[in-house]
Write an enzyme that holds these catalytic residues in place. Sequence first.
Site, PDB file in Angstrom:
ATOM      1  N   LYS B  92     -75.272   1.568  35.079  1.00 55.22           N
ATOM      2  CA  LYS B  92     -74.054   1.664  35.885  1.00 55.22           C
ATOM      3  C   LYS B  92     -74.365   2.305  37.241  1.00 55.22           C
ATOM      4  O   LYS B  92     -75.167   3.239  37.320  1.00 55.22           O
ATOM      5  CB  LYS B  92     -73.033   2.491  35.107  1.00 55.22           C
ATOM      6  N   SER B 162     -64.491   2.088  33.212  1.00 54.69           N
ATOM      7  CA  SER B 162     -65.015   1.732  34.518  1.00 54.69           C
ATOM      8  C   SER B 162     -66.410   1.099  34.454  1.00 54.69           C
ATOM      9  O   SER B 162     -66.925   0.627  35.476  1.00 54.69           O
ATOM     10  CB  SER B 162     -65.094   2.985  35.401  1.00 54.69           C
ATOM     11  N   SER B 186     -64.632   4.829  29.216  1.00 58.54           N
ATOM     12  CA  SER B 186     -65.265   3.846  30.110  1.00 58.54           C
ATOM     13  C   SER B 186     -66.504   3.164  29.545  1.00 58.54           C
ATOM     14  O   SER B 186     -67.000   2.205  30.142  1.00 58.54           O
ATOM     15  CB  SER B 186     -65.610   4.499  31.451  1.00 58.54           C
TER      16      SER B 186
END
Lengths: 93, 489
Positions: B92, B162, B186
């Site tokens: 990420k 996210s 997330s």
Amino acid sequence: MPPSRDGPLPALVNLAYYVSRTGLKKGFQVGTETIDSDTIRTLGRVAGIEIPDEDLAPLVALLTQHLASIDELPCMEITDVEPPLVFRATWDA
Amino acid sequence: MSNLRWSFGRPGMPDLTSLTLAEASERLQERSVSAVELMEATLQRIEATEPLIHAFAWRDADAAMDAARRADESRVNGLANGPLHGIPVGVKDLLYTKDIPTEAGSRVLTGFVPTHDATVVRKLRDAGAIVVGKTVTHEFAYGQNVPETRNPWQLDSYPGGSSAGSGAAVAARSLFAAIGTDTGGSVRTPSAVNGIVGLKPTYGLVSRNGCVPMSTSLDHIGPMTRTVLDTAILLEAIVGFDAGDPASLRSPVVDYRSGLGAGIRGMRIGIDTGYFFYDKVQAPVRKAVETAIDVLVSLGAVRVDISIPELEWSTTVGNVTTEVDMSTWHRQLLRSKGGHYHPGTRLMLELGELIPGTHYVLAQQARTRIRGAVRRTFAEHRLDALLGPTIPVTAPRLDDLSVDLVDEAADGGLATLVHHEYPANVTGLPALSVPCGFSEAGLPIGFQAIGKPLHEMTLLRLGHAYQGATPWHTMQPDLVATQPVGGSR
């Protein structure tokens, strides 16, 4: 082409709907106090930030919702509960 | 269970990207496939899927190929160092990567190139994994903007957040595994809506050193993969004490793979119907998870109905903690670069500045209360796990998504999505999301198992047993037949 990162603003749209539904012009009643744009502007000044005009109305709604949710917490018996904040006095940690 | 499909455009050649991480690793170790071949297949797959799902914020095919060549050379020289050696992965874009941009999905960090890797990234590289690219995140993981990533199962649907890019890329077979971060679900939300496995480990088990923070007491980093076995492999590589993270735990090293097949006979699973099956849980989700519970019971687990009323305060506690912590970290940036933020993110950062300190402390007191109630419930009922839907809904259509974190009235909004997720963040307990079916519209559904502190092994055993009895993890989106965004539905 990928959609723009700065695309639609669903949060603001949603808040605008919330505002229109609940009537921002008169401000929100929280307990005996009313939160309105002036309140937000003043709180921002106290915090040391200049809040843009376009953010005032959404913040009235967000802070009002926040206060409503916080008001529910004291229903729990928490007066004897220590906050889980860690402080170490020793130097070996 | 293998799901070997045939590569489009390469008749007769097995599509290596349809292998699981464990299967690919096995082929690398027996040298029936090289790291270069695996990387070529991965890059080819990314080229085919990226125009549709936009999962990557940054990638460098040449660097990835160079790393693959080096991986093959070191294997020839007897220097391969475990099951991740030569495996393409993504991380990420909240995690620091040396000499590679780390922008956290924000114009505020445009051009920021760290001089060191996040601990997790370093551990992955030390284990031989090859970081192919950085995956898309909502701006600073706050979830207030709509990033370019799309759900590979239905391109007009929410890809989760996210860790949106990590979830979409693993589901689309563009990566064998990815790393996500989880402050309010997330890792688990994108895992559920993309039909993959995601683990939020115990707080402190995986170092956050080198991760752009949201909330120091709620942030976690975890693996996202297609199978529970793959999650176990990745977890083994990234756990461990790190002095660079003040919350890092000195816990014993666990061989997560060796105990996976121990079965779940006698495992006691707590079901809090009032919280995890409340009225916002959509019927297909309810049905799929109840069926999953039946499967687990048929495998020997014991269902125990319980109630933890204190969980109701999890969303308020999680929101207040995140909002204030975020605004504290961004305090200087908001003042110097306020105009660079997405307006929705800026709004939430301003909100955090307006919340009184007493409310933050009150939230921490409530948090202690929740933690105590969960601990008592586990002890009184001798539970091994709590279980329910990972999120109450299937992926909302992007047109219908509300990102208002505090308005529970909006079905499919972020407030609904975090309802099931925050309990594991505010308690720091490990939580595993496992695919358990699809809605009639073809959207994935996942269940979540929450365990005792440092009992990841229990959750992995449960998930592995479930995947041994069900086919959901073998299914993959047919992206070739899917219309691009803006096409006909």
